[in-house]
Scaffold this motif. Sequence first.
Motif, PDB file in Angstrom:
ATOM      1  N   CYS A  31       0.845  -1.185   0.000  1.00  0.00           N
ATOM      2  CA  CYS A  31       0.000   0.000   0.000  1.00  0.00           C
ATOM      3  C   CYS A  31       0.889   1.247   0.000  1.00  0.00           C
ATOM      4  O   CYS A  31       1.900   1.306   0.696  1.00  0.00           O
ATOM      5  CB  CYS A  31      -0.898   0.043   1.230  1.00  0.00           C
ATOM      6  SG  CYS A  31      -2.187  -1.214   1.274  1.00  0.00           S
ATOM      7  N   SER A  53      -4.905  -5.430  -7.147  1.00  0.00           N
ATOM      8  CA  SER A  53      -6.244  -5.533  -6.573  1.00  0.00           C
ATOM      9  C   SER A  53      -6.173  -5.337  -5.068  1.00  0.00           C
ATOM     10  O   SER A  53      -5.126  -5.541  -4.450  1.00  0.00           O
ATOM     11  CB  SER A  53      -6.858  -6.893  -6.897  1.00  0.00           C
ATOM     12  OG  SER A  53      -6.062  -7.910  -6.331  1.00  0.00           O
ATOM     13  N   GLY A  54      -7.265  -4.943  -4.462  1.00  0.00           N
ATOM     14  CA  GLY A  54      -7.291  -4.715  -3.027  1.00  0.00           C
ATOM     15  C   GLY A  54      -8.254  -3.609  -2.674  1.00  0.00           C
ATOM     16  O   GLY A  54      -9.127  -3.244  -3.464  1.00  0.00           O
ATOM     17  N   ILE A  55      -8.091  -3.063  -1.494  1.00  0.00           N
ATOM     18  CA  ILE A  55      -9.010  -2.064  -0.970  1.00  0.00           C
ATOM     19  C   ILE A  55      -8.325  -0.706  -0.919  1.00  0.00           C
ATOM     20  O   ILE A  55      -7.338  -0.525  -0.196  1.00  0.00           O
ATOM     21  CB  ILE A  55      -9.503  -2.457   0.436  1.00  0.00           C
ATOM     22  CG1 ILE A  55     -10.142  -3.847   0.397  1.00  0.00           C
ATOM     23  CG2 ILE A  55     -10.501  -1.425   0.952  1.00  0.00           C
ATOM     24  CD1 ILE A  55     -10.495  -4.393   1.743  1.00  0.00           C
ATOM     25  N   THR A  56      -8.869   0.225  -1.671  1.00  0.00           N
ATOM     26  CA  THR A  56      -8.346   1.589  -1.667  1.00  0.00           C
ATOM     27  C   THR A  56      -8.963   2.375  -0.519  1.00  0.00           C
ATOM     28  O   THR A  56     -10.125   2.164  -0.164  1.00  0.00           O
ATOM     29  CB  THR A  56      -8.654   2.271  -3.004  1.00  0.00           C
ATOM     30  OG1 THR A  56      -7.962   1.566  -4.047  1.00  0.00           O
ATOM     31  CG2 THR A  56      -8.187   3.724  -3.018  1.00  0.00           C
ATOM     32  N   PHE A  57      -8.195   3.273   0.037  1.00  0.00           N
ATOM     33  CA  PHE A  57      -8.616   4.053   1.191  1.00  0.00           C
ATOM     34  C   PHE A  57      -8.678   5.539   0.857  1.00  0.00           C
ATOM     35  O   PHE A  57      -7.758   6.084   0.260  1.00  0.00           O
ATOM     36  CB  PHE A  57      -7.634   3.827   2.345  1.00  0.00           C
ATOM     37  CG  PHE A  57      -7.714   4.845   3.447  1.00  0.00           C
ATOM     38  CD1 PHE A  57      -6.663   5.712   3.711  1.00  0.00           C
ATOM     39  CD2 PHE A  57      -8.853   4.924   4.234  1.00  0.00           C
ATOM     40  CE1 PHE A  57      -6.733   6.630   4.726  1.00  0.00           C
ATOM     41  CE2 PHE A  57      -8.944   5.846   5.259  1.00  0.00           C
ATOM     42  CZ  PHE A  57      -7.876   6.703   5.510  1.00  0.00           C
ATOM     43  N   ASN A 104      -5.398  -4.579   2.047  1.00  0.00           N
ATOM     44  CA  ASN A 104      -6.351  -3.736   2.760  1.00  0.00           C
ATOM     45  C   ASN A 104      -5.676  -2.435   3.178  1.00  0.00           C
ATOM     46  O   ASN A 104      -5.129  -2.319   4.281  1.00  0.00           O
ATOM     47  CB  ASN A 104      -6.911  -4.471   3.978  1.00  0.00           C
ATOM     48  CG  ASN A 104      -8.050  -3.720   4.618  1.00  0.00           C
ATOM     49  OD1 ASN A 104      -8.195  -2.515   4.463  1.00  0.00           O
ATOM     50  ND2 ASN A 104      -8.867  -4.432   5.366  1.00  0.00           N
ATOM     51  N   VAL A 106      -7.137   0.337   3.811  1.00  0.00           N
ATOM     52  CA  VAL A 106      -7.888   1.011   4.869  1.00  0.00           C
ATOM     53  C   VAL A 106      -7.261   0.676   6.210  1.00  0.00           C
ATOM     54  O   VAL A 106      -6.986   1.538   7.041  1.00  0.00           O
ATOM     55  CB  VAL A 106      -9.374   0.608   4.846  1.00  0.00           C
ATOM     56  CG1 VAL A 106     -10.099   1.190   6.051  1.00  0.00           C
ATOM     57  CG2 VAL A 106     -10.020   1.054   3.552  1.00  0.00           C
TER      58      VAL A 106
END
Length: 128
Positions: A31, A53-57, A104, A106
Amino acid sequence: QVDLVESGGGSVEAGGSLRLSCTASTYAHRCMGWFRQAPGERRVGVAAMPTQSGITFHAASVLGRFTISRDNDRTKNTVYLQMNNLKPEDTGMYYCATTREDFNCVRAFSNADQVTAWGQGIQVTVSS
């Protein structure tokens, strides 16, 4: 050890825009994003995104105004923070950062404890 080099800060009036850039010296899956620190306050996460791919914050305070993007070309390895409709409360030092986490973001940017590398910081000043 990764070096992070930031650019693009400055001073604008409320409602204006700025674009921050941060380039990492080495390519790694993690990240990558930004913290902000106002005078007398702790650093708080603003935005971050994974390599693929993954979770953007995006922090709640910047949703709809700031957008993080990433160029994963191995010759660039750069994240950008487009900041629109800036407000005086956006004023502070902006620090580029990376963490070990690469899914992740976030969670990774929920606090500064997981940061493994910091940029030198760049000033953003928004006048009312």
